[in-house]
Design an enzyme around this catalytic site. Structure first.
Site, mmCIF file in Angstrom:
data_model
loop_
_atom_site.group_PDB
_atom_site.id
_atom_site.type_symbol
_atom_site.label_atom_id
_atom_site.label_comp_id
_atom_site.label_asym_id
_atom_site.label_seq_id
_atom_site.Cartn_x
_atom_site.Cartn_y
_atom_site.Cartn_z
ATOM 1 N N ARG A 170 -0.146 8.474 5.657
ATOM 2 C CA ARG A 170 -0.366 8.313 7.096
ATOM 3 C C ARG A 170 0.500 9.298 7.867
ATOM 4 O O ARG A 170 1.553 9.731 7.385
ATOM 5 C CB ARG A 170 0.041 6.896 7.552
ATOM 6 C CG ARG A 170 -0.822 5.782 6.985
ATOM 7 C CD ARG A 170 -0.417 4.434 7.638
ATOM 8 N NE ARG A 170 -1.050 3.310 6.984
ATOM 9 C CZ ARG A 170 -2.308 2.906 7.215
ATOM 10 N NH1 ARG A 170 -3.061 3.567 8.080
ATOM 11 N NH2 ARG A 170 -2.796 1.856 6.582
ATOM 12 N N SER B 263 0.787 -1.242 0.000
ATOM 13 C CA SER B 263 0.000 0.000 0.000
ATOM 14 C C SER B 263 0.813 1.283 0.000
ATOM 15 O O SER B 263 0.221 2.362 -0.084
ATOM 16 C CB SER B 263 -0.932 0.020 1.194
ATOM 17 O OG SER B 263 -1.999 -0.856 0.960
ATOM 18 N N SER C 238 4.403 -12.120 5.777
ATOM 19 C CA SER C 238 3.133 -11.445 6.083
ATOM 20 C C SER C 238 2.176 -12.461 6.688
ATOM 21 O O SER C 238 2.528 -13.637 6.869
ATOM 22 C CB SER C 238 2.536 -10.789 4.849
ATOM 23 O OG SER C 238 2.076 -11.769 3.951
ATOM 24 N N GLY D 152 2.751 -0.997 4.185
ATOM 25 C CA GLY D 152 2.320 -1.892 3.119
ATOM 26 C C GLY D 152 2.283 -3.333 3.579
ATOM 27 O O GLY D 152 3.160 -3.763 4.347
ATOM 28 N N ASN E 117 -9.285 -1.016 -0.090
ATOM 29 C CA ASN E 117 -8.522 -1.026 -1.342
ATOM 30 C C ASN E 117 -9.369 -0.559 -2.524
ATOM 31 O O ASN E 117 -8.833 -0.079 -3.517
ATOM 32 C CB ASN E 117 -7.967 -2.428 -1.598
ATOM 33 C CG ASN E 117 -6.834 -2.747 -0.650
ATOM 34 O OD1 ASN E 117 -5.805 -2.067 -0.643
ATOM 35 N ND2 ASN E 117 -7.004 -3.759 0.191
ATOM 36 N N THR F 294 -6.297 -17.327 4.031
ATOM 37 C CA THR F 294 -5.144 -16.602 3.499
ATOM 38 C C THR F 294 -4.503 -17.265 2.280
ATOM 39 O O THR F 294 -4.414 -16.636 1.218
ATOM 40 C CB THR F 294 -4.107 -16.403 4.618
ATOM 41 O OG1 THR F 294 -4.762 -15.692 5.676
ATOM 42 C CG2 THR F 294 -2.891 -15.640 4.134
ATOM 43 N N PHE G 203 -9.394 -12.734 0.870
ATOM 44 C CA PHE G 203 -8.306 -13.357 1.624
ATOM 45 C C PHE G 203 -8.754 -13.834 3.010
ATOM 46 O O PHE G 203 -7.949 -13.919 3.934
ATOM 47 C CB PHE G 203 -7.117 -12.384 1.728
ATOM 48 C CG PHE G 203 -6.598 -11.961 0.380
ATOM 49 C CD1 PHE G 203 -6.220 -12.910 -0.563
ATOM 50 C CD2 PHE G 203 -6.504 -10.617 0.035
ATOM 51 C CE1 PHE G 203 -5.752 -12.533 -1.831
ATOM 52 C CE2 PHE G 203 -6.040 -10.235 -1.218
ATOM 53 C CZ PHE G 203 -5.666 -11.190 -2.148
HETATM 54 C C1 REX Z 1 -4.322 -8.012 1.818
HETATM 55 C C2 REX Z 1 -4.184 -9.343 2.505
HETATM 56 C C3 REX Z 1 -3.901 -6.856 2.685
HETATM 57 C C4 REX Z 1 -2.782 -9.668 2.955
HETATM 58 C C5 REX Z 1 -4.126 -5.507 2.036
HETATM 59 N N1 REX Z 1 -3.029 -4.930 1.498
HETATM 60 O O1 REX Z 1 -5.210 -4.945 2.032
HETATM 61 C C6 REX Z 1 -2.989 -3.573 1.053
HETATM 62 C C7 REX Z 1 -2.032 -2.895 2.025
HETATM 63 C C8 REX Z 1 -2.545 -3.484 -0.372
HETATM 64 O O2 REX Z 1 -0.849 -2.876 1.872
HETATM 65 N N2 REX Z 1 -2.619 -2.533 3.183
HETATM 66 C C9 REX Z 1 -1.879 -2.340 4.398
HETATM 67 C C10 REX Z 1 -2.609 -11.019 3.610
HETATM 68 C C11 REX Z 1 -2.701 -2.800 5.589
HETATM 69 C C12 REX Z 1 -1.474 -0.930 4.682
HETATM 70 O O3 REX Z 1 -2.069 0.023 4.216
HETATM 71 O O4 REX Z 1 -0.528 -0.812 5.453
HETATM 72 N N3 REX Z 1 -3.541 -11.234 4.681
HETATM 73 C C13 REX Z 1 -1.177 -11.092 4.127
HETATM 74 C C14 REX Z 1 -4.453 -12.203 4.652
HETATM 75 C C15 REX Z 1 -5.326 -12.293 5.891
HETATM 76 O O5 REX Z 1 -4.576 -12.949 3.732
HETATM 77 N N4 REX Z 1 -6.219 -13.410 5.845
HETATM 78 O O6 REX Z 1 -0.968 -10.847 5.324
HETATM 79 O O7 REX Z 1 -0.289 -11.328 3.299
#
Ligand code: REX
Length: 410
Positions: free
Chosen positions: A323, A98, A364, A338, A197, A159, A156
């Site tokens: 942020r 992100s 992750s 991210g 997202n 996962t 997800f």
């Molecule tokens: C997707 C799932 C997480 C990840 C997500 N990522 O929304 C966006 C991002 C692009 O970077 N957001 C973060 C997966 C929070 C931000 O803004 O810092 N999790 C993983 C799962 C959970 O699959 N069941 O951890 O790889």
């Protein structure tokens, strides 16, 4: 201390990242940030301790780069490739998740500055019929206040099966928006912060509509070239990370199972919300250049830096694709985090852009590793914590300093 007490009483109705606004169009304003420079040298021992903890909590490798007028410091622990055993490498490229949102917000704000997009215009003015609610504005997208559901939660929920189902898929932006609209909206436009997202998928679509070209071209022409980010890419829907790179390892929900190598994927589920590749050096250059006004006009940077609180402790804020974290030493830092499969990233700068930090762990779905990686920020920006006076420990041994208790909040 007085300042912290005052801040904690200003926001009372904050619940788990959902912050109601006073009215549909006026979000609550954040307390005045502390804009001074980092005053003490980075505490690299503290940074290293956080990296060690990142490894003990489940990351195969982790690294950090702290840049400032007094030089660049890098630390790297563990491996960037579990099969070859290659060491984590501060030069290696990785998926920034992100942090991509900050790139997308910059492009859109440049278009606003050029008079081609209006922040408070309805999205459907540019993308007729795309959204069912004409009250959703461009600003609502960039501040996560549109009420558009985050389709990735369902995607997800399991996962690894969720990841494997999309790792080679190529979505159109329309398909991502359709996934979001198939779910109930999370609120009325403008009312509450709710990270999604979908907002930045629509932002990407808007960039493509207004410029008439793929988002990759906009990132290149408007950010990557001007800041000379030679190791920053948007390769969607390509699945490879070009050149020297870190391999990403995803934790299964069931922690007894082995890590899944998640390096190669289209990242089509995120695109302009999370598909970029970069390095710690480029991210530091990007965040520093951004806050110093090298890629945005002052009025647009001011918009981006207009923050509203997103946590109950009133230490975390969201602007427009950006942020703000208020650290225990009273310093505010700006950037993004991210999370994509196999990669946790932090990229932050002081308001004057003189000190920057980027940190990466190649795992992750392991919150404790992400929290540990975030613990690099305090020592990097605040320096060594003050040593308590000799008598202080004897008189109040049971009371932890407020600074210490706030260090866990990432
Ligand atoms: C997707 C799932 C997480 C990840 C997500 N990522 O929304 C966006 C991002 C692009 O970077 N957001 C973060 C997966 C929070 C931000 O803004 O810092 N999790 C993983 C799962 C959970 O699959 N069941 O951890 O790889």
């Amino acid at each position: 201390m007085r300042r912290r007490l005052a801040l904690s009483t200003t926001v009372l109705a904050v619940v788990a990242g959902v912050v109601p606004a006073a009215t549909a169009h006026a979000a609550p304003s954040a307390p005045t940030p502390v804009v001074r420079a980092a005053q003490t040298a980075p505490d690299m021992e503290g940074v290293l301790a956080a990296l060690r903890k990142t490894l003990t909590t489940g990351a195969p490798g982790a690294m950090v780069r702290v840049s400032g007028p007094d030089g660049v410091r890098t630390e790297a622990l563990g491996v960037r490739d579990k099969v070859t055993g290659a060491a984590m490498d501060p030069q290696a490229r990785f998926r920034i998740g992100s942090v991509t949102k900050t790139f997308s917000a910059v492009v859109l704000l440049q278009l606003v500055g050029e008079g081609r997009v209006s922040l408070d215009a309805p999205v459907v003015q540019y993308l007729p019929g795309l959204l069912p609610d004409e009250r959703i504005t461009v600003r609502h997208l960039l501040t996560h206040r549109s009420g558009l559901a985050d389709y990735t939660n369902a995607m997800f929920a399991n996962t690894v099966p969720g990841f494997e189902a999309v790792r080679n898929r190529v979505f159109s932006y329309q398909e991502l928006v359709d996934l979001s609209l198939a779910e109930p909206r999370t609120g009325q436009p403008g009312v509450a912060y709710q990270y999604s997202n979908a907002n930045f998928a629509v932002a990407g679509m808007l960039i493509e509509k207004v410029t008439g070209r793929p988002v990759a071209k906009a990132y290149e022409r408007r950010i990557i070239k001007p800041l000379r980010l030679r190791n920053t890419f948007y390769v969607h829907p390509g699945t490879q990370i070009p050149g020297l790179h870190v391999r990403g390892y995803l934790h299964e929900d069931q922690s007894s199972l082995p890590l899944v190598d998640s390096t190669e994927q289209t990242l089509s589920w995120a695109q302009s919300a999370g598909a970029m590749i970069s390095t710690t050096a480029d991210l530091n250059t990007f965040m520093s250049g951004l806050v110093r006004g090298r890629i945005l006009r002052p009025a647009m940077l001011d918009e981006m830096l207009t923050m509203t609180p997103v946590n109950a402790a009133n230490t975390r804020f969201y602007g427009l694709g950006l942020r703000r974290y208020d650290l225990s030493c009273g310093l505010s830092v700006y950037g993004h985090t991210g999370t994509v499969q196999g990669f946790y990233t932090y990229a932050f700068a002081t308001r004057d852009g003189k000190r920057t930090l980027s940190a990466l762990a190649n795992t992750s779905n392991r919150g404790s590793a992400n929290t540990a990686l975030g613990e690099t920020l305090e020592p990097a920006f605040c320096g060594k914590p003050p040593v308590p006076a000799a008598g202080a420990l004897r008189t109040a041994p049971e009371a932890p300093a407020p600074e210490a208790s706030q260090r866990d909040e990432y």
